[in-house]
Motif scaffolding. Structure first.
Motif, PDB file in Angstrom:
ATOM      1  N   GLN A 189     -45.008 -33.622  24.971  1.00  5.80           N
ATOM      2  CA  GLN A 189     -45.376 -33.175  23.636  1.00  5.80           C
ATOM      3  C   GLN A 189     -44.906 -31.754  23.372  1.00  5.80           C
ATOM      4  O   GLN A 189     -44.755 -31.342  22.242  1.00  5.80           O
ATOM      5  CB  GLN A 189     -46.895 -33.272  23.477  1.00  5.80           C
ATOM      6  CG  GLN A 189     -47.410 -34.712  23.630  1.00  5.80           C
ATOM      7  CD  GLN A 189     -48.897 -34.809  23.379  1.00  5.80           C
ATOM      8  OE1 GLN A 189     -49.499 -33.879  22.842  1.00  5.80           O
ATOM      9  NE2 GLN A 189     -49.505 -35.915  23.755  1.00  5.80           N
TER      10      GLN A 189
ATOM     11  N   PRO B 190     -32.547 -40.597  26.693  1.00  5.48           N
ATOM     12  CA  PRO B 190     -32.943 -41.126  25.383  1.00  5.48           C
ATOM     13  C   PRO B 190     -31.743 -41.620  24.588  1.00  5.48           C
ATOM     14  O   PRO B 190     -30.698 -40.990  24.569  1.00  5.48           O
ATOM     15  CB  PRO B 190     -33.606 -39.919  24.715  1.00  5.48           C
ATOM     16  CG  PRO B 190     -32.943 -38.728  25.344  1.00  5.48           C
ATOM     17  CD  PRO B 190     -32.685 -39.123  26.770  1.00  5.48           C
TER      18      PRO B 190
ATOM     19  N   ARG C 144     -34.274 -33.333  27.697  1.00  3.63           N
ATOM     20  CA  ARG C 144     -35.349 -33.446  26.715  1.00  3.63           C
ATOM     21  C   ARG C 144     -35.422 -34.884  26.197  1.00  3.63           C
ATOM     22  O   ARG C 144     -34.432 -35.471  25.774  1.00  3.63           O
ATOM     23  CB  ARG C 144     -35.095 -32.500  25.547  1.00  3.63           C
ATOM     24  CG  ARG C 144     -36.185 -32.545  24.478  1.00  3.63           C
ATOM     25  CD  ARG C 144     -35.783 -31.712  23.272  1.00  3.63           C
ATOM     26  NE  ARG C 144     -35.740 -30.286  23.588  1.00  3.63           N
ATOM     27  CZ  ARG C 144     -36.791 -29.476  23.498  1.00  3.63           C
ATOM     28  NH1 ARG C 144     -37.951 -29.959  23.108  1.00  3.63           N
ATOM     29  NH2 ARG C 144     -36.662 -28.195  23.790  1.00  3.63           N
ATOM     30  N   GLY C 145     -36.613 -35.460  26.242  1.00  5.81           N
ATOM     31  CA  GLY C 145     -36.825 -36.815  25.748  1.00  5.81           C
ATOM     32  C   GLY C 145     -36.558 -37.907  26.768  1.00  5.81           C
ATOM     33  O   GLY C 145     -36.785 -39.088  26.487  1.00  5.81           O
ATOM     34  N   ALA C 146     -36.086 -37.547  27.968  1.00  5.94           N
ATOM     35  CA  ALA C 146     -35.816 -38.555  28.995  1.00  5.94           C
ATOM     36  C   ALA C 146     -37.127 -39.042  29.613  1.00  5.94           C
ATOM     37  O   ALA C 146     -38.147 -38.356  29.572  1.00  5.94           O
ATOM     38  CB  ALA C 146     -34.908 -37.970  30.077  1.00  5.94           C
ATOM     39  N   THR C 147     -37.085 -40.237  30.174  1.00  4.57           N
ATOM     40  CA  THR C 147     -38.246 -40.782  30.870  1.00  4.57           C
ATOM     41  C   THR C 147     -37.942 -40.919  32.348  1.00  4.57           C
ATOM     42  O   THR C 147     -36.789 -41.052  32.761  1.00  4.57           O
ATOM     43  CB  THR C 147     -38.654 -42.159  30.308  1.00  4.57           C
ATOM     44  OG1 THR C 147     -37.543 -43.052  30.420  1.00  4.57           O
ATOM     45  CG2 THR C 147     -39.078 -42.047  28.854  1.00  4.57           C
TER      46      THR C 147
ATOM     47  N   ASN D 263     -44.713 -45.115  21.265  1.00  2.00           N
ATOM     48  CA  ASN D 263     -43.884 -44.998  20.079  1.00  2.00           C
ATOM     49  C   ASN D 263     -43.553 -46.380  19.554  1.00  2.00           C
ATOM     50  O   ASN D 263     -43.952 -47.391  20.121  1.00  2.00           O
ATOM     51  CB  ASN D 263     -42.594 -44.207  20.379  1.00  2.00           C
ATOM     52  CG  ASN D 263     -41.809 -44.817  21.523  1.00  2.00           C
ATOM     53  OD1 ASN D 263     -41.722 -46.028  21.643  1.00  2.00           O
ATOM     54  ND2 ASN D 263     -41.251 -43.962  22.365  1.00  2.00           N
TER      55      ASN D 263
ATOM     56  N   ARG E 232     -42.553 -28.309  25.421  1.00  2.00           N
ATOM     57  CA  ARG E 232     -41.823 -27.884  26.606  1.00  2.00           C
ATOM     58  C   ARG E 232     -42.754 -27.103  27.520  1.00  2.00           C
ATOM     59  O   ARG E 232     -43.529 -26.261  27.066  1.00  2.00           O
ATOM     60  CB  ARG E 232     -40.632 -26.990  26.229  1.00  2.00           C
ATOM     61  CG  ARG E 232     -39.661 -27.636  25.279  1.00  2.00           C
ATOM     62  CD  ARG E 232     -39.169 -28.965  25.779  1.00  2.00           C
ATOM     63  NE  ARG E 232     -38.369 -28.833  26.987  1.00  2.00           N
ATOM     64  CZ  ARG E 232     -37.917 -29.871  27.672  1.00  2.00           C
ATOM     65  NH1 ARG E 232     -38.212 -31.083  27.307  1.00  2.00           N
ATOM     66  NH2 ARG E 232     -37.194 -29.659  28.749  1.00  2.00           N
TER      67      ARG E 232
ATOM     68  N   ARG F 161     -43.873 -39.251  26.642  1.00  2.78           N
ATOM     69  CA  ARG F 161     -42.900 -38.262  26.165  1.00  2.78           C
ATOM     70  C   ARG F 161     -43.583 -36.895  26.185  1.00  2.78           C
ATOM     71  O   ARG F 161     -44.754 -36.775  25.816  1.00  2.78           O
ATOM     72  CB  ARG F 161     -42.455 -38.560  24.728  1.00  2.78           C
ATOM     73  CG  ARG F 161     -41.642 -39.845  24.592  1.00  2.78           C
ATOM     74  CD  ARG F 161     -40.262 -39.698  25.224  1.00  2.78           C
ATOM     75  NE  ARG F 161     -39.403 -40.814  24.905  1.00  2.78           N
ATOM     76  CZ  ARG F 161     -39.405 -41.959  25.571  1.00  2.78           C
ATOM     77  NH1 ARG F 161     -40.264 -42.151  26.562  1.00  2.78           N
ATOM     78  NH2 ARG F 161     -38.564 -42.920  25.225  1.00  2.78           N
TER      79      ARG F 161
ATOM     80  N   ASP G  69     -39.296 -32.419  33.147  1.00  4.22           N
ATOM     81  CA  ASP G  69     -39.638 -31.908  31.818  1.00  4.22           C
ATOM     82  C   ASP G  69     -39.169 -30.470  31.614  1.00  4.22           C
ATOM     83  O   ASP G  69     -39.055 -30.005  30.474  1.00  4.22           O
ATOM     84  CB  ASP G  69     -41.154 -31.972  31.597  1.00  4.22           C
ATOM     85  CG  ASP G  69     -41.637 -33.398  31.352  1.00  4.22           C
ATOM     86  OD1 ASP G  69     -40.791 -34.273  31.095  1.00  4.22           O
ATOM     87  OD2 ASP G  69     -42.860 -33.640  31.427  1.00  4.22           O
TER      88      ASP G  69
ATOM     89  N   SER H 286     -29.171 -46.954  27.034  1.00  2.00           N
ATOM     90  CA  SER H 286     -28.358 -45.748  27.144  1.00  2.00           C
ATOM     91  C   SER H 286     -27.272 -45.918  28.193  1.00  2.00           C
ATOM     92  O   SER H 286     -27.411 -46.675  29.152  1.00  2.00           O
ATOM     93  CB  SER H 286     -29.250 -44.555  27.515  1.00  2.00           C
ATOM     94  OG  SER H 286     -28.492 -43.379  27.676  1.00  2.00           O
TER      95      SER H 286
END
Length: 421
Positions: free
Chosen positions: A364, A74, A46-49, A382, A366, A362, A40, A80
Protein backbone atom coordinates in the motif's frame (compact mmCIF):
# COMPACT_ATOMS: atom_id res chain seq x y z
CA UNK A 1 8.69 -61.40 9.13
CA UNK A 2 9.06 -61.10 5.34
CA UNK A 3 11.38 -58.61 3.68
CA UNK A 4 8.38 -56.69 2.33
CA UNK A 5 6.82 -56.39 5.78
CA UNK A 6 10.09 -55.20 7.32
CA UNK A 7 10.58 -52.72 4.47
CA UNK A 8 7.02 -51.44 4.86
CA UNK A 9 7.65 -50.64 8.52
CA UNK A 10 10.98 -48.97 7.80
CA UNK A 11 9.54 -46.84 4.98
CA UNK A 12 6.79 -45.61 7.29
CA UNK A 13 9.37 -44.85 9.99
CA UNK A 14 11.37 -42.82 7.48
CA UNK A 15 8.28 -40.93 6.34
CA UNK A 16 7.46 -40.22 9.97
CA UNK A 17 10.80 -38.43 10.28
CA UNK A 18 10.93 -36.53 6.99
CA UNK A 19 7.28 -35.44 6.69
CA UNK A 20 6.92 -31.72 7.53
CA UNK A 21 5.04 -30.54 10.60
CA UNK A 22 2.71 -27.58 10.97
CA UNK A 23 5.68 -25.65 12.34
CA UNK A 24 7.75 -26.43 9.23
CA UNK A 25 4.96 -25.00 7.08
CA UNK A 26 4.67 -21.88 9.26
CA UNK A 27 8.43 -21.28 9.07
CA UNK A 28 8.34 -21.26 5.27
CA UNK A 29 5.27 -19.06 5.37
CA UNK A 30 7.13 -16.47 7.44
CA UNK A 31 10.24 -16.78 5.28
CA UNK A 32 8.21 -15.79 2.21
CA UNK A 33 6.70 -12.86 4.11
CA UNK A 34 10.18 -11.68 5.11
CA UNK A 35 11.49 -12.03 1.58
CA UNK A 36 8.54 -10.08 0.23
CA UNK A 37 9.38 -7.25 2.62
CA UNK A 38 12.82 -7.04 1.01
CA UNK A 39 11.33 -7.10 -2.50
CA UNK A 40 8.99 -4.25 -1.60
CA UNK A 41 12.08 -2.09 -1.10
CA UNK A 42 13.12 -2.50 -4.76
CA UNK A 43 11.76 0.42 -6.78
CA UNK A 44 12.06 -1.46 -10.08
CA UNK A 45 9.75 -4.18 -8.70
CA UNK A 46 6.90 -1.89 -7.67
CA UNK A 47 3.64 -3.84 -7.93
CA UNK A 48 5.32 -7.25 -8.26
CA UNK A 49 4.10 -10.24 -6.27
CA UNK A 50 6.10 -12.93 -4.49
CA UNK A 51 4.70 -16.41 -5.11
CA UNK A 52 5.99 -19.81 -3.92
CA UNK A 53 6.17 -22.85 -6.18
CA UNK A 54 8.06 -26.15 -6.35
CA UNK A 55 7.74 -28.87 -3.72
CA UNK A 56 6.25 -26.47 -1.15
CA UNK A 57 3.39 -25.51 -3.46
CA UNK A 58 2.77 -29.10 -4.57
CA UNK A 59 2.92 -30.26 -0.91
CA UNK A 60 5.69 -32.74 -1.72
CA UNK A 61 8.38 -31.14 0.44
CA UNK A 62 10.21 -32.63 3.42
CA UNK A 63 11.20 -31.04 6.71
CA UNK A 64 14.54 -30.14 5.14
CA UNK A 65 13.19 -29.28 1.71
CA UNK A 66 14.22 -26.09 -0.04
CA UNK A 67 11.91 -23.28 -1.10
CA UNK A 68 11.34 -21.97 -4.63
CA UNK A 69 10.04 -18.41 -5.04
CA UNK A 70 8.98 -16.55 -8.15
CA UNK A 71 8.76 -12.77 -8.38
CA UNK A 72 5.88 -12.12 -10.79
CA UNK A 73 6.11 -8.78 -12.59
CA UNK A 74 2.93 -6.70 -12.94
CA UNK A 75 1.24 -6.78 -16.33
CA UNK A 76 -2.36 -6.00 -15.57
CA UNK A 77 -4.54 -9.07 -16.01
CA UNK A 78 -2.22 -10.60 -18.60
CA UNK A 79 0.58 -13.09 -18.20
CA UNK A 80 3.81 -11.18 -17.91
CA UNK A 81 6.95 -11.88 -19.91
CA UNK A 82 10.49 -10.58 -19.57
CA UNK A 83 13.75 -11.17 -21.42
CA UNK A 84 16.69 -12.87 -19.78
CA UNK A 85 18.74 -9.65 -19.54
CA UNK A 86 15.88 -7.84 -17.85
CA UNK A 87 15.52 -10.70 -15.37
CA UNK A 88 19.24 -10.57 -14.65
CA UNK A 89 19.04 -6.84 -13.96
CA UNK A 90 16.06 -7.19 -11.62
CA UNK A 91 17.64 -10.06 -9.73
CA UNK A 92 20.71 -7.88 -9.27
CA UNK A 93 18.48 -5.29 -7.61
CA UNK A 94 16.98 -8.00 -5.38
CA UNK A 95 20.45 -9.19 -4.41
CA UNK A 96 21.41 -5.68 -3.29
CA UNK A 97 18.20 -5.39 -1.25
CA UNK A 98 18.84 -8.72 0.50
CA UNK A 99 22.39 -7.68 1.37
CA UNK A 100 21.19 -4.34 2.72
CA UNK A 101 18.36 -5.82 4.75
CA UNK A 102 20.39 -8.69 6.21
CA UNK A 103 19.00 -11.87 7.71
CA UNK A 104 20.19 -14.12 4.87
CA UNK A 105 23.41 -15.99 4.26
CA UNK A 106 25.27 -17.69 1.41
CA UNK A 107 23.88 -15.21 -1.10
CA UNK A 108 24.72 -16.34 -4.63
CA UNK A 109 23.67 -14.83 -7.96
CA UNK A 110 23.64 -17.23 -10.94
CA UNK A 111 22.79 -14.93 -13.88
CA UNK A 112 23.82 -17.20 -16.75
CA UNK A 113 21.77 -20.25 -15.85
CA UNK A 114 18.98 -21.28 -18.23
CA UNK A 115 16.68 -19.64 -15.68
CA UNK A 116 18.60 -16.88 -13.84
CA UNK A 117 18.27 -17.29 -10.08
CA UNK A 118 19.43 -16.02 -6.71
CA UNK A 119 20.28 -18.66 -4.10
CA UNK A 120 20.47 -18.03 -0.38
CA UNK A 121 19.80 -19.61 3.00
CA UNK A 122 17.73 -18.39 5.92
CA UNK A 123 18.88 -18.42 9.52
CA UNK A 124 17.24 -20.58 12.21
CA UNK A 125 16.51 -22.91 10.56
CA UNK A 126 18.71 -22.84 7.50
CA UNK A 127 16.33 -23.31 4.58
CA UNK A 128 17.78 -23.03 1.09
CA UNK A 129 15.88 -20.71 -1.26
CA UNK A 130 15.95 -20.23 -5.03
CA UNK A 131 14.45 -17.02 -6.45
CA UNK A 132 13.56 -16.47 -10.09
CA UNK A 133 11.56 -13.95 -12.12
CA UNK A 134 8.23 -14.72 -13.86
CA UNK A 135 8.45 -18.47 -13.34
CA UNK A 136 4.81 -19.19 -14.11
CA UNK A 137 5.80 -22.43 -15.84
CA UNK A 138 7.28 -23.66 -12.58
CA UNK A 139 4.14 -22.67 -10.71
CA UNK A 140 1.88 -24.58 -13.10
CA UNK A 141 4.06 -27.70 -12.87
CA UNK A 142 3.74 -27.55 -9.09
CA UNK A 143 -0.02 -27.23 -9.30
CA UNK A 144 -0.26 -30.28 -11.56
CA UNK A 145 1.67 -32.35 -9.05
CA UNK A 146 -0.65 -31.12 -6.31
CA UNK A 147 -3.74 -32.08 -8.33
CA UNK A 148 -2.28 -35.48 -9.24
CA UNK A 149 -1.57 -36.27 -5.59
CA UNK A 150 -5.33 -36.23 -5.03
CA UNK A 151 -5.79 -39.28 -7.28
CA UNK A 152 -3.96 -41.69 -4.99
CA UNK A 153 -2.68 -41.04 -1.48
CA UNK A 154 0.45 -43.12 -2.13
CA UNK A 155 1.67 -40.58 -4.65
CA UNK A 156 3.00 -38.29 -1.94
CA UNK A 157 5.02 -41.14 -0.45
CA UNK A 158 6.26 -42.45 -3.75
CA UNK A 159 6.28 -40.37 -6.94
CA UNK A 160 5.66 -43.18 -9.39
CA UNK A 161 4.16 -42.56 -12.85
CA UNK A 162 4.18 -46.08 -14.39
CA UNK A 163 3.47 -49.43 -12.82
CA UNK A 164 1.08 -52.29 -13.64
CA UNK A 165 -1.67 -51.81 -12.95
CA UNK A 166 -1.17 -48.06 -12.92
CA UNK A 167 -1.93 -45.97 -9.83
CA UNK A 168 -1.93 -42.78 -11.93
CA UNK A 169 -2.92 -42.08 -15.52
CA UNK A 170 -0.38 -40.79 -18.07
CA UNK A 171 -0.22 -37.01 -17.90
CA UNK A 172 -1.64 -36.75 -21.42
CA UNK A 173 -4.93 -38.08 -20.00
CA UNK A 174 -5.00 -35.28 -17.41
CA UNK A 175 -4.06 -32.41 -19.70
CA UNK A 176 -3.89 -33.14 -23.45
CA UNK A 177 -1.50 -30.36 -24.35
CA UNK A 178 1.80 -28.67 -23.65
CA UNK A 179 1.24 -26.39 -20.65
CA UNK A 180 4.14 -24.09 -21.51
CA UNK A 181 2.58 -23.27 -24.90
CA UNK A 182 -0.77 -22.41 -23.36
CA UNK A 183 0.44 -19.80 -20.86
CA UNK A 184 -0.57 -16.88 -23.06
CA UNK A 185 -3.26 -14.28 -22.44
CA UNK A 186 -5.24 -13.32 -19.34
CA UNK A 187 -3.64 -15.22 -16.48
CA UNK A 188 -6.81 -15.89 -14.48
CA UNK A 189 -8.62 -17.20 -17.56
CA UNK A 190 -5.73 -19.39 -18.75
CA UNK A 191 -5.09 -20.92 -15.33
CA UNK A 192 -8.81 -21.47 -14.85
CA UNK A 193 -9.09 -23.30 -18.16
CA UNK A 194 -6.08 -25.50 -17.39
CA UNK A 195 -7.39 -26.29 -13.91
CA UNK A 196 -10.92 -26.98 -15.18
CA UNK A 197 -9.72 -29.36 -17.90
CA UNK A 198 -7.41 -31.20 -15.47
CA UNK A 199 -10.04 -31.42 -12.73
CA UNK A 200 -12.63 -32.91 -15.10
CA UNK A 201 -10.16 -35.50 -16.42
CA UNK A 202 -8.96 -36.44 -12.94
CA UNK A 203 -12.54 -36.87 -11.77
CA UNK A 204 -13.28 -39.04 -14.82
CA UNK A 205 -10.26 -41.25 -14.04
CA UNK A 206 -11.25 -41.68 -10.39
CA UNK A 207 -14.83 -42.65 -11.33
CA UNK A 208 -13.75 -45.17 -14.00
CA UNK A 209 -14.92 -48.52 -12.62
CA UNK A 210 -13.46 -50.44 -15.55
CA UNK A 211 -9.85 -49.82 -14.54
CA UNK A 212 -8.09 -52.41 -12.40
CA UNK A 213 -7.02 -50.79 -9.10
CA UNK A 214 -3.46 -51.22 -7.93
CA UNK A 215 -3.49 -52.77 -4.46
CA UNK A 216 0.29 -52.85 -3.96
CA UNK A 217 1.74 -51.74 -0.67
CA UNK A 218 4.19 -48.87 -0.46
CA UNK A 219 7.11 -51.30 -0.11
CA UNK A 220 6.01 -53.29 -3.17
CA UNK A 221 5.69 -50.10 -5.21
CA UNK A 222 9.12 -48.97 -4.09
CA UNK A 223 10.74 -52.29 -5.05
CA UNK A 224 9.04 -52.26 -8.46
CA UNK A 225 10.27 -48.69 -9.02
CA UNK A 226 13.86 -49.73 -8.36
CA UNK A 227 13.52 -52.76 -10.64
CA UNK A 228 12.01 -50.66 -13.42
CA UNK A 229 15.04 -48.35 -13.64
CA UNK A 230 17.83 -50.72 -12.66
CA UNK A 231 18.86 -50.96 -16.33
CA UNK A 232 18.56 -47.24 -17.02
CA UNK A 233 22.20 -46.94 -18.09
CA UNK A 234 21.90 -49.47 -20.93
CA UNK A 235 18.44 -48.30 -22.06
CA UNK A 236 19.33 -44.59 -22.10
CA UNK A 237 21.45 -45.02 -25.24
CA UNK A 238 18.37 -45.84 -27.30
CA UNK A 239 15.34 -44.74 -25.30
CA UNK A 240 14.12 -41.72 -23.37
CA UNK A 241 11.60 -41.45 -20.55
CA UNK A 242 8.32 -39.75 -21.48
CA UNK A 243 6.16 -39.02 -18.38
CA UNK A 244 3.57 -37.45 -20.71
CA UNK A 245 2.73 -40.89 -22.14
CA UNK A 246 4.08 -42.87 -19.17
CA UNK A 247 6.48 -44.89 -21.33
CA UNK A 248 10.03 -45.44 -22.50
CA UNK A 249 10.17 -44.10 -26.06
CA UNK A 250 12.71 -44.85 -28.79
CA UNK A 251 14.74 -41.69 -29.33
CA UNK A 252 15.10 -42.31 -33.07
CA UNK A 253 11.31 -42.37 -33.44
CA UNK A 254 10.84 -38.97 -31.80
CA UNK A 255 12.12 -36.17 -34.01
CA UNK A 256 11.66 -33.63 -31.20
CA UNK A 257 14.44 -35.36 -29.25
CA UNK A 258 16.91 -35.35 -32.12
CA UNK A 259 19.81 -35.00 -32.49
CA UNK A 260 20.81 -37.30 -29.65
CA UNK A 261 23.16 -35.10 -27.62
CA UNK A 262 22.40 -36.16 -24.03
CA UNK A 263 23.43 -39.17 -21.96
CA UNK A 264 19.90 -39.37 -20.50
CA UNK A 265 16.64 -37.97 -21.80
CA UNK A 266 13.68 -37.39 -19.45
CA UNK A 267 11.17 -35.16 -21.18
CA UNK A 268 9.49 -32.42 -19.17
CA UNK A 269 5.77 -33.26 -19.64
CA UNK A 270 4.75 -29.65 -19.00
CA UNK A 271 7.36 -28.03 -21.24
CA UNK A 272 7.90 -30.47 -24.10
CA UNK A 273 10.42 -31.32 -25.49
CA UNK A 274 12.74 -29.90 -22.80
CA UNK A 275 15.06 -32.49 -21.22
CA UNK A 276 15.00 -32.34 -17.43
CA UNK A 277 18.07 -34.62 -17.30
CA UNK A 278 20.21 -32.51 -19.64
CA UNK A 279 22.85 -32.03 -16.92
CA UNK A 280 23.52 -35.76 -16.43
CA UNK A 281 26.92 -36.84 -17.73
CA UNK A 282 28.19 -40.34 -18.57
CA UNK A 283 29.84 -40.93 -15.21
CA UNK A 284 26.78 -39.66 -13.36
CA UNK A 285 24.45 -41.91 -15.35
CA UNK A 286 26.58 -44.90 -14.40
CA UNK A 287 26.35 -43.97 -10.72
CA UNK A 288 22.57 -43.52 -10.99
CA UNK A 289 22.19 -46.97 -12.55
CA UNK A 290 24.43 -48.56 -9.91
CA UNK A 291 22.40 -46.94 -7.15
CA UNK A 292 19.18 -48.46 -8.53
CA UNK A 293 20.78 -51.90 -8.93
CA UNK A 294 22.54 -51.98 -5.55
CA UNK A 295 19.51 -50.73 -3.61
CA UNK A 296 17.21 -53.25 -5.32
CA UNK A 297 19.59 -56.13 -4.54
CA UNK A 298 19.95 -55.14 -0.90
CA UNK A 299 16.25 -54.59 -0.26
CA UNK A 300 15.27 -57.92 -1.82
CA UNK A 301 17.97 -59.88 0.00
CA UNK A 302 16.64 -62.48 2.44
CA UNK A 303 18.96 -61.49 5.30
CA UNK A 304 17.74 -57.88 5.69
CA UNK A 305 16.44 -56.62 9.02
CA UNK A 306 15.18 -53.23 10.16
CA UNK A 307 18.59 -51.81 11.02
CA UNK A 308 20.25 -52.84 7.76
CA UNK A 309 17.29 -51.48 5.79
CA UNK A 310 17.63 -48.11 7.52
CA UNK A 311 21.35 -48.01 6.75
CA UNK A 312 20.61 -48.75 3.09
CA UNK A 313 17.86 -46.18 2.61
CA UNK A 314 18.80 -43.04 4.54
CA UNK A 315 21.79 -40.97 5.49
CA UNK A 316 23.09 -40.97 9.09
CA UNK A 317 21.62 -37.48 9.64
CA UNK A 318 18.11 -38.91 9.20
CA UNK A 319 18.78 -42.41 10.57
CA UNK A 320 19.56 -40.96 13.99
CA UNK A 321 15.92 -39.91 14.38
CA UNK A 322 14.46 -43.34 13.55
CA UNK A 323 13.66 -45.78 16.35
CA UNK A 324 15.86 -48.81 15.86
CA UNK A 325 15.12 -52.40 16.81
CA UNK A 326 16.71 -53.59 20.08
CA UNK A 327 18.36 -56.43 18.16
CA UNK A 328 18.97 -57.43 14.57
CA UNK A 329 16.12 -59.94 14.75
CA UNK A 330 13.58 -58.58 12.31
CA UNK A 331 10.87 -61.01 13.42
CA UNK A 332 11.06 -59.78 16.99
CA UNK A 333 10.98 -56.23 15.72
CA UNK A 334 7.83 -56.94 13.77
CA UNK A 335 6.05 -58.37 16.81
CA UNK A 336 7.08 -55.64 19.22
CA UNK A 337 7.05 -52.64 16.93
CA UNK A 338 3.58 -51.19 17.22
CA UNK A 339 3.42 -47.61 16.07
CA UNK A 340 0.76 -45.24 14.88
CA UNK A 341 1.76 -43.33 11.76
CA UNK A 342 0.14 -39.90 11.61
CA UNK A 343 -0.67 -38.34 8.28
CA UNK A 344 0.94 -35.16 7.04
CA UNK A 345 -0.44 -32.22 9.07
CA UNK A 346 -3.43 -30.63 7.41
CA UNK A 347 -2.54 -26.99 7.80
CA UNK A 348 -5.24 -24.34 7.85
CA UNK A 349 -4.23 -23.08 4.44
CA UNK A 350 -2.83 -25.33 1.74
CA UNK A 351 0.26 -24.13 -0.15
CA UNK A 352 -1.94 -23.33 -3.13
CA UNK A 353 -4.20 -21.16 -1.00
CA UNK A 354 -1.10 -19.51 0.42
CA UNK A 355 0.11 -18.69 -3.09
CA UNK A 356 -3.23 -17.11 -3.92
CA UNK A 357 -2.99 -14.97 -0.80
CA UNK A 358 0.32 -13.56 -2.01
CA UNK A 359 -1.08 -12.93 -5.46
CA UNK A 360 -3.69 -10.76 -3.76
CA UNK A 361 -1.17 -8.74 -1.79
CA UNK A 362 0.07 -5.40 -3.03
CA UNK A 363 2.16 -2.94 -1.06
CA UNK A 364 0.00 0.00 0.00
CA UNK A 365 2.99 2.28 0.40
CA UNK A 366 6.70 2.13 -0.15
CA UNK A 367 8.57 0.92 2.94
CA UNK A 368 11.11 3.04 4.76
CA UNK A 369 14.55 3.17 3.20
CA UNK A 370 16.19 1.91 6.40
CA UNK A 371 15.02 -1.58 5.35
CA UNK A 372 14.06 -2.58 8.87
CA UNK A 373 11.85 -5.60 9.48
CA UNK A 374 8.18 -4.76 9.04
CA UNK A 375 4.91 -6.54 9.68
CA UNK A 376 3.34 -8.58 6.85
CA UNK A 377 1.34 -6.47 4.42
CA UNK A 378 -2.38 -7.12 4.65
CA UNK A 379 -4.11 -8.66 1.67
CA UNK A 380 -5.94 -6.29 -0.61
CA UNK A 381 -7.91 -8.07 -3.33
CA UNK A 382 -8.21 -6.48 -6.73
CA UNK A 383 -10.56 -7.00 -9.63
CA UNK A 384 -8.34 -9.60 -11.24
CA UNK A 385 -7.43 -11.82 -8.34
CA UNK A 386 -10.95 -11.79 -6.92
CA UNK A 387 -12.07 -13.66 -10.02
CA UNK A 388 -9.50 -16.40 -9.56
CA UNK A 389 -10.50 -19.68 -7.93
CA UNK A 390 -9.36 -20.38 -4.38
CA UNK A 391 -7.21 -23.49 -4.42
CA UNK A 392 -7.78 -26.13 -1.79
CA UNK A 393 -6.73 -29.69 -1.19
CA UNK A 394 -8.10 -32.29 -3.61
CA UNK A 395 -11.40 -33.68 -2.39
CA UNK A 396 -12.46 -30.41 -0.76
CA UNK A 397 -15.71 -28.70 -1.68
CA UNK A 398 -13.77 -26.06 -3.62
CA UNK A 399 -12.17 -28.60 -5.91
CA UNK A 400 -15.40 -30.55 -6.23
CA UNK A 401 -17.14 -27.39 -7.39
CA UNK A 402 -14.33 -26.87 -9.90
CA UNK A 403 -14.84 -30.40 -11.20
CA UNK A 404 -18.61 -29.93 -11.48
CA UNK A 405 -18.24 -26.61 -13.24
CA UNK A 406 -15.68 -28.08 -15.63
CA UNK A 407 -17.95 -31.03 -16.40
CA UNK A 408 -20.94 -28.76 -16.99
CA UNK A 409 -18.96 -26.43 -19.24
CA UNK A 410 -17.66 -29.36 -21.26
CA UNK A 411 -21.21 -30.44 -22.00
CA UNK A 412 -21.80 -27.02 -23.56
CA UNK A 413 -18.49 -26.47 -25.31
CA UNK A 414 -15.10 -28.15 -25.57
CA UNK A 415 -12.04 -26.07 -24.73
CA UNK A 416 -8.78 -27.44 -26.04
CA UNK A 417 -5.27 -26.47 -25.00
CA UNK A 418 -3.63 -24.11 -27.47
CA UNK A 419 -0.89 -26.67 -28.11
CA UNK A 420 -3.47 -29.36 -28.98
CA UNK A 421 -5.52 -27.35 -31.47
Amino acid sequence: MSTFNALEIVLKDILLVINPSREDWAIRNQLIVDFRTAVDCVESLRGATVEPFGSFLSNLYTRWGDLDISIELPNGAYISSAGKKHKQTLLGHVLNALRSKGGWRKLQFIPNARVPIIKFESYHPNISCDVSINNLKGQMKSKFLFWISGIDGRFRDLVLLTCRPAILPPLKEIYPGNVADDLIGVRAVVEGQIEGTSAANINRFKRDRSRVPNQSSLSELFISFLAKFADISSRASEQGICPYTGQWVDIDSNMRWMPRTYELFVEDPFEQPENTARGVRSRQLKRISEAFQTTHQRLTSANQDQNSLIDTLVRPQIAQFITRAPSRNSSAYGRNHSRTYPSVPNVANSPLQFQTQFQNRRPQSRPNTNLQRSAPVQARPNSVTMQRSTYARPGSSTVQRSVQQATQSQSQRVWRPRSDR
